[in-house]
Design a protein around this motif. Structure first.
Motif, short mmCIF file in Angstrom:
data_model
loop_
_atom_site.label_atom_id
_atom_site.label_comp_id
_atom_site.label_asym_id
_atom_site.label_seq_id
_atom_site.Cartn_x
_atom_site.Cartn_y
_atom_site.Cartn_z
N ASN A 16 0.82 -1.22 0.00
CA ASN A 16 0.00 0.00 0.00
C ASN A 16 0.85 1.26 0.00
OD1 ASN A 16 -0.13 1.43 2.90
ND2 ASN A 16 0.20 -0.76 3.18
N GLN A 17 2.12 1.15 0.38
CA GLN A 17 2.96 2.33 0.44
C GLN A 17 3.77 2.55 -0.84
OE1 GLN A 17 3.85 0.94 4.75
NE2 GLN A 17 4.78 2.97 4.64
N CYS A 18 3.75 1.56 -1.72
CA CYS A 18 4.54 1.74 -2.95
C CYS A 18 3.78 1.42 -4.25
CB CYS A 18 5.83 0.94 -2.88
SG CYS A 18 5.65 -0.84 -3.04
N SER A 128 0.12 -9.69 5.37
CA SER A 128 -0.78 -8.61 5.75
C SER A 128 0.01 -7.46 6.37
CB SER A 128 -1.82 -9.13 6.75
OG SER A 128 -2.72 -8.12 7.10
N HIS A 129 0.13 -6.38 5.60
CA HIS A 129 0.90 -5.22 6.07
C HIS A 129 -0.01 -3.99 6.09
CE1 HIS A 129 5.11 -3.23 6.29
NE2 HIS A 129 4.21 -2.33 6.62
N TYR A 130 -0.85 -3.88 7.09
CA TYR A 130 -1.73 -2.72 7.25
C TYR A 130 -2.63 -2.49 6.03
CZ TYR A 130 1.61 -1.27 10.93
OH TYR A 130 2.42 -1.21 12.02
N PHE A 173 1.65 -11.32 9.91
CA PHE A 173 1.12 -9.96 10.09
C PHE A 173 2.24 -8.98 10.41
CE2 PHE A 173 -2.39 -12.78 11.11
CZ PHE A 173 -3.42 -12.22 10.37
N ASN A 174 2.27 -7.88 9.68
CA ASN A 174 3.24 -6.84 10.00
C ASN A 174 2.94 -6.22 11.37
OD1 ASN A 174 5.38 -4.90 9.12
ND2 ASN A 174 3.73 -3.41 9.46
N GLU A 175 3.98 -6.05 12.16
CA GLU A 175 3.88 -5.33 13.45
C GLU A 175 2.58 -5.67 14.18
OE1 GLU A 175 4.68 -1.19 12.42
OE2 GLU A 175 6.82 -1.57 12.67
N ILE A 176 2.40 -6.94 14.41
CA ILE A 176 1.13 -7.39 14.99
C ILE A 176 0.86 -6.72 16.34
CG2 ILE A 176 2.13 -9.49 16.05
CD1 ILE A 176 -0.60 -10.89 15.19
N GLY A 358 11.04 13.21 15.60
CA GLY A 358 11.10 12.88 17.03
C GLY A 358 11.51 11.45 17.32
N TRP A 359 12.03 10.73 16.32
CA TRP A 359 12.42 9.33 16.55
C TRP A 359 13.86 9.33 17.05
CZ3 TRP A 359 10.01 5.42 12.54
CH2 TRP A 359 8.64 5.70 12.40
N GLN A 360 14.07 8.80 18.25
CA GLN A 360 15.38 8.90 18.91
C GLN A 360 16.34 7.82 18.40
OE1 GLN A 360 14.51 10.68 23.16
NE2 GLN A 360 13.50 8.72 22.94
N VAL A 440 5.53 6.14 0.47
CA VAL A 440 4.58 6.85 1.33
C VAL A 440 4.83 6.45 2.79
CG1 VAL A 440 2.14 7.02 1.96
CG2 VAL A 440 2.80 6.96 -0.47
N SER A 441 4.89 7.43 3.68
CA SER A 441 5.06 7.12 5.10
C SER A 441 3.76 6.53 5.65
CB SER A 441 5.42 8.39 5.86
OG SER A 441 5.05 8.28 7.22
N ALA A 442 3.88 5.46 6.42
CA ALA A 442 2.67 4.87 7.00
C ALA A 442 2.08 5.80 8.05
CB ALA A 442 2.99 3.51 7.62
N GLY A 443 2.93 6.37 8.87
CA GLY A 443 2.45 7.18 9.99
C GLY A 443 1.83 8.49 9.55
N THR A 444 2.50 9.18 8.63
CA THR A 444 2.03 10.52 8.28
C THR A 444 1.45 10.60 6.86
OG1 THR A 444 4.17 11.22 7.41
CG2 THR A 444 3.79 11.56 9.77
N GLY A 445 1.69 9.59 6.04
CA GLY A 445 1.19 9.63 4.66
C GLY A 445 2.06 10.49 3.75
N TYR A 448 7.42 13.40 1.84
CA TYR A 448 8.44 14.33 2.34
C TYR A 448 9.39 13.64 3.32
CZ TYR A 448 9.91 18.83 4.47
OH TYR A 448 10.60 19.90 4.95
N LYS A 449 8.87 12.66 4.05
CA LYS A 449 9.70 11.88 4.98
C LYS A 449 10.25 10.71 4.18
CE LYS A 449 9.33 9.55 9.47
NZ LYS A 449 8.44 8.88 10.43
N ARG A 450 11.52 10.81 3.82
CA ARG A 450 12.09 9.83 2.88
C ARG A 450 13.09 8.92 3.55
NH1 ARG A 450 11.10 11.33 -2.54
NH2 ARG A 450 9.93 13.28 -2.67
N TYR A 451 13.05 7.64 3.17
CA TYR A 451 13.96 6.65 3.75
C TYR A 451 14.93 6.09 2.71
CZ TYR A 451 11.06 6.04 7.98
OH TYR A 451 10.39 6.22 9.18
N GLY A 452 14.74 6.39 1.44
CA GLY A 452 15.34 5.59 0.38
C GLY A 452 16.82 5.76 0.11
C1 BGP Z 1 6.58 0.66 10.42
C2 BGP Z 1 5.74 0.11 9.32
C3 BGP Z 1 6.11 0.53 7.96
C4 BGP Z 1 6.79 1.87 7.85
C5 BGP Z 1 7.68 2.23 9.00
C6 BGP Z 1 8.15 3.66 9.05
O1 BGP Z 1 5.81 0.86 11.54
O2 BGP Z 1 5.73 -1.30 9.31
O3 BGP Z 1 4.99 0.34 7.17
O4 BGP Z 1 6.09 2.83 7.27
O5 BGP Z 1 7.10 1.91 10.22
O6 BGP Z 1 7.15 4.48 9.58
P1 BGP Z 1 6.71 5.82 8.90
O7 BGP Z 1 6.33 5.46 7.51
O8 BGP Z 1 5.57 6.31 9.70
O9 BGP Z 1 7.89 6.72 8.94
#
Ligand code: BGP
Length: 489
Positions: A16-18, A128-130, A173-176, A358-360, A440-445, A448-452
């Motif tokens: 769903n995020q890609c 199953s990932h959200y 299940f992702n992050e059950i 805010g992620w430490q 796409v960020s799962a938390g914020t949608g 702009y928040k990039r991990y790649g």
């Molecule tokens: C995990 C999820 C992912 C992912 C990641 C980063 O909780 O399994 O789907 O998105 O967090 O979080 P975020 O996208 O909110 O930065």
């Protein structure tokens, strides 16, 4: 050399995020398709009906659906040996309870897995990932309804049968354990949304939907049973399958030496991190299960005593323990310290830096976590299936992206894994970074928040041509993999 030759290196995404293509080739809606975009200070809104002209991040995402060949070629260029992705349940069963699977959806993943095979990349598939089908949310209120156990097992066995010679590694299940958090049913895979929220046109933020602890924990129990049944059925179809659980692991520290802080931390660790792991690795609820659920407002815990379920949970224990690791937090009983933090992320650790979200950042915390898990679950291998740094990337005039902060983050975490393997003898079998291609960020949608390692030209206002380009970290990760984690400069 610390990392064994067989160590799996790669990256992880969720459909769903890609993928985008949210209604293409017969796909049905999933709960993720009902979430609007947000940002660090604006929560994502859940809309039970799709509104015309509104941007929903999952609908096009980064259009992996039409770019997967190009993307997998880039992954191969980095030297990956594993690619974690999810199958979008609603591509296979568009409503969740259809009689027959959707052939076009099955064919899409055939092509993706074939492409991986071409480069010698092992797929690691999350079932199953959200992204629970929307039909299951509206008709059954998600896993709160026991019939959904069988719907999930049917979906899982369809995938197992079809891909049994192409995929060896599976996660249920992702992050059950995110199902332990109140109110997130539309988002976290539990799929429980009450009728009032389904009817609510005024809309609420996704993490503030009306909570029903009784239903939530029953749904979670049903997910445990569905996962265990899936493991049992999977092994019948291919005894070589490695089927794992997946936990959002957030280790925490007691903020002060006050025994009250330390005890609260112990309990919080047990509840948030160990509760689900114990059920799925040991095959039974832990000793603190009943008190925990009662504290949460569950009035009837008799679902734990169902004899048939107990047998299934025992028989369907997982083959591996996988988890996401981004950060740690602190736990305290001191009100003044609590106020400085944020409810979800806990209170601030004065020794750690944080990202703009805010992620430490705590690489040693990863070694700490690996040690804890190896001690608690000595009989299963561990795999880190998400780790990374969501940041704001700047594209230079010549198109380059100098993401040295991301390289620093990853280098320190790879070193921590290396220490855990070499010095602590932890049985760690693989590492997939999160969002190796911007998504796409799962938390914020947000985009702009990039991990790649790979930049995608796509933005939160819906602009961008989806073109891909390599960031500095791309070349760093390539070198890291080529040297089996030895050359990290
Ligand atoms: C995990 C999820 C992912 C992912 C990641 C980063 O909780 O399994 O789907 O998105 O967090 O979080 P975020 O996208 O909110 O930065």
């Amino acid at each position: 050399m610390a990392f064994p030759k067989s160590f799996l290196w790669g990256g992880a995404v969720a459909a769903n995020q890609c993928e985008g293509a949210y209604l293409t080739d017969g796909k049905g809606l999933s709960c993720a398709d009902m979430l609007k975009g947000g940002n660090v200070s604006t929560p994502r809104m859940f809309s039970p009906v799709i509104e015309e002209g509104v941007y929903y991040p999952s609908h096009e995402a980064i259009d992996f659906y039409h770019h997967f060949k190009e993307d997998i070629a880039l992954f191969a260029e980095m030297g990956w040996t594993v690619f974690r992705l999810s199958i979008n349940w609603s591509r296979i069963y568009p409503n969740g309870d259809d009689e027959q699977p959707n052939e076009a959806g099955l064919k899409f993943y055939d092509e993706v897995f074939d492409e991986c095979k071409k480069y010698g990349i092992e797929p690691l598939v999350t079932l199953s990932h959200y992204e629970i089908p929307w039909g299951i949310v509206t008709k059954y209120h998600g896993f709160a309804d026991r019939r959904v156990i069988d719907l999930f097992v049917k979906y899982a066995t369809t995938c197992f049968e079809r891909y049994k010679d192409k995929v060896k590694y599976w996660l249920t299940f992702n992050e059950i354990n995110c199902g332990l958090m109140p109110g997130g049913g539309a988002y976290n895979g539990v799929g429980y949304v009450c009728q009032e929220d389904l009817d609510n046109t005024a809309q609420r933020p996704v993490d503030q939907l009306i909570d029903n602890p009784q239903k939530r924990f029953e749904a979670l129990h049903n997910e445990f049973v569905a996962s265990a049944k899936t493991v049992i059925e999977g092994h019948k179809i291919n005894p070589d399958f490695m089927i794992g659980l997946m936990i959002a692991h957030m280790s925490s520290y007691g903020l002060t030496p006050d025994p009250k802080d330390q005890f609260k931390n112990l309990q919080s660790d047990d509840r948030m991190n160990n509760f689900c792991g114990d059920v799925m690795v040991r095959g039974e609820y832990p000793f603190f299960a009943e008190s925990f659920m009662k504290e949460q407002g569950v009035t009837d815990t008799s679902f734990m005593d169902n004899e048939e379920d107990k047998k299934i949970l025992k028989e369907g224990v997982v083959d591996m323990y996988t988890f996401s690791y981004y950060m740690t937090n602190c736990v305290t009983t001191h009100e003044d310290e609590l106020a400085k933090g944020n409810v979800f992320l806990g209170c601030k650790n004065p020794y750690l830096e944080a990202t703009p979200w805010g992620w430490q950042i705590d690489p040693l915390g990863l070694r700490y976590t690996l040690n804890e898990l190896a001690g608690r679950y000595p009989n299963v291998p561990l795999m880190i299936v998400e780790n990374g740094m969501g940041m704001i990337d700047k594209v230079e005039e010549d198109g380059s992206i100098h993401d040295s902060y991301r390289i620093d983050y990853l280098r320190d975490h790879v070193k921590a894994m290396k220490d855990a393997i070499e010095k602590d003898h932890v049985n760690l079998i693989g590492y997939t970074t999160w969002g190796p291609i911007d998504l796409v960020s799962a938390g914020t949608g947000e985009m702009y928040k990039r991990y790649g390692f790979i930049f995608v030209n796509r933005h939160d206002d819906g602009t961008g041509d989806f073109s891909r380009s390599r960031k500095d970290s791309f070349f760093w990760y390539k070198k890291c993999i080529a040297s089996q984690g030895e050359d990290l400069d």
